[in-house]
Scaffold this motif. Structure first.
Motif, mmCIF file in Angstrom:
data_model
loop_
_atom_site.group_PDB
_atom_site.id
_atom_site.type_symbol
_atom_site.label_atom_id
_atom_site.label_comp_id
_atom_site.label_asym_id
_atom_site.label_seq_id
_atom_site.Cartn_x
_atom_site.Cartn_y
_atom_site.Cartn_z
ATOM 1 N N THR A 20 4.714 48.011 27.251
ATOM 2 C CA THR A 20 5.494 48.182 28.637
ATOM 3 C C THR A 20 6.929 48.089 28.260
ATOM 4 O OG1 THR A 20 5.427 45.749 29.061
ATOM 5 C CG2 THR A 20 3.596 47.070 29.712
ATOM 6 N N VAL A 21 7.619 48.782 29.197
ATOM 7 C CA VAL A 21 9.218 48.516 28.998
ATOM 8 C C VAL A 21 9.786 47.298 29.364
ATOM 9 C CG1 VAL A 21 11.453 49.458 30.142
ATOM 10 C CG2 VAL A 21 9.620 51.060 29.500
ATOM 11 N N THR A 22 8.927 46.652 30.365
ATOM 12 C CA THR A 22 9.396 45.391 30.646
ATOM 13 C C THR A 22 9.454 44.117 29.629
ATOM 14 O OG1 THR A 22 8.958 45.521 33.068
ATOM 15 C CG2 THR A 22 9.216 43.473 32.425
ATOM 16 N N ALA A 23 8.193 44.250 28.820
ATOM 17 C CA ALA A 23 7.955 43.488 27.833
ATOM 18 C C ALA A 23 8.814 43.436 26.377
ATOM 19 C CB ALA A 23 6.419 43.430 27.382
ATOM 20 N N LEU A 28 13.586 42.363 23.198
ATOM 21 C CA LEU A 28 15.041 42.786 22.630
ATOM 22 C C LEU A 28 16.182 42.041 23.277
ATOM 23 C CD1 LEU A 28 14.171 46.673 22.498
ATOM 24 C CD2 LEU A 28 14.197 45.081 20.685
ATOM 25 N N ASN A 29 15.692 41.111 24.322
ATOM 26 C CA ASN A 29 16.867 40.540 24.813
ATOM 27 C C ASN A 29 17.793 41.585 25.653
ATOM 28 O OD1 ASN A 29 17.981 38.214 25.949
ATOM 29 N ND2 ASN A 29 19.317 38.022 24.357
ATOM 30 N N PHE A 58 2.214 52.306 27.788
ATOM 31 C CA PHE A 58 2.534 53.345 26.935
ATOM 32 C C PHE A 58 2.040 53.367 25.783
ATOM 33 C CE2 PHE A 58 6.392 53.082 30.055
ATOM 34 C CZ PHE A 58 6.421 54.078 30.694
ATOM 35 N N GLN A 59 1.695 54.464 25.140
ATOM 36 C CA GLN A 59 1.272 54.688 23.881
ATOM 37 C C GLN A 59 2.180 55.955 23.323
ATOM 38 O OE1 GLN A 59 -2.992 55.462 24.321
ATOM 39 N NE2 GLN A 59 -2.752 57.468 24.857
#
Length: 308
Positions: A20-23, A28-29, A58-59
């Protein structure tokens, strides 16, 4: 790829790794929009989609897999470069990441403390998990080295012996079989508390009982040696466990060991590194230290008080 930035490549790798983008942003901070922007810029530059959505995750697309393979090669090259630069600095500073199977936490911190006192400028990071997790960390260069009882066979590693690692069966301090020499078959109907599948202790227990011709009755799987010990003290069952985890409890009479034919099962502790990985001088010094002085930090199992 010539104009792709390391920030863009790491954003893509983080999304693929976390799903996921959020994770990825948390790892990456940065903010999620910043991650999205980096990947969009990379896709525009390459002219190909790099991610496919599968449900809420996502994959990588076919193109994304090619880019991720390149990212891994780049990260390895950067790590090798860092190792070469650290070699120029000697042992006055540096960083070592150490993975250890959870059973090793009963002696490794003391060993690392002694090493740190000799080399106060070296930072040490610890990662704790079961055997499968440590093998994955070695394979992906998540750690510089790992301490475990059974080195992996599916990746090429260099291993250095630390010392013996006995395993035995523990029972409550008032168990009726205490003080008797018994065969493993005498435990066929006993309830056992066991580590989770994937744990080195679980695998060793299964092999021991298989060679004894019996199948242990596992009534509870527990992912913590500390919880297993407490459950045995409470009378919930027996446990096959590392002797290095129970020294204190046996010494003060809270736990006892059964005298079972074929036990203790002796394995060895090793410090392991991926063969292709070039260690920094601090990491190489730690490997040498553990191989030379590691045995002095291994717990000693002394007899507890006699049964009441």
């Amino acid at each position: 790829m010539r104009n792709a930035t390391l920030k863009q490549l790491r954003a893509l790798a983080a999304v693929v790794d976390t799903g996921t983008v959020t994770a990825a942003a948390k790892r990456l901070n940065v903010t999620p929009p910043a991650v999205t922007m980096q990947i969009q810029q990379l896709e525009e530059h390459l002219g190909l989609p790099l991610l496919d959505r599968a449900g809420e995750r996502f994959q990588p697309s076919a193109a994304g897999r090619e880019v991720i393979a390149a990212v891994l090669r780049i990260e390895h090259a950067l790590a090798d470069c860092g190792a070469a630069l650290d070699a120029m600095k000697g042992l006055k500073s540096g960083h070592v990441s150490v993975g250890l199977v959870s059973t090793a936490k009963y002696f490794v911190p003391n060993a690392l403390g002694a090493f740190a006192r000799l080399h106060p400028g070296i930072d040490i990071a610890l990662v704790v998990g079961n055997r499968e997790e440590m093998i994955a960390a070695l394979r992906g260069d998540g750690v510089d080295l790992a301490i475990m009882g059974r080195p992996p066979v599916d990746i090429e590693v260099d291993k250095s012996l630390i010392g013996p690692h006995p395993h035995l069966i523990i029972a409550p301090a008032d168990h009726p079989l205490l003080g008797r020499r018994i065969k493993a078959a005498a435990l066929a109907s006993a309830n056992f508390l066991s580590r989770e599948p994937g744990s080195g202790t679980r695998g060793l227990m299964e092999r021991f009982f298989q060679e004894s011709g019996i199948e242990p009755r596992i009534v509870m799987e527990i992912g913590s040696n500390e919880t297993i010990k407490q459950a045995v003290m409470a009378g919930l069952g027996l446990a096959f466990i590392s002797a290095h985890t129970i020294a204190a409890e046996v010494a003060d009479g809270r736990l006892a060991t059964l005298d079972v034919e074929g036990l203790p099962e002796i394995r060895q502790w090793f410090v392991v590194k991926r063969s292709a990985k070039r260690l920094t001088p601090p990491a190489a010094a730690l490997v040498e230290f553990l191989a030379r002085r590691g045995p002095e930090f291994l717990p000693t199992l002394s007899p507890g008080p006699p049964p009441r």
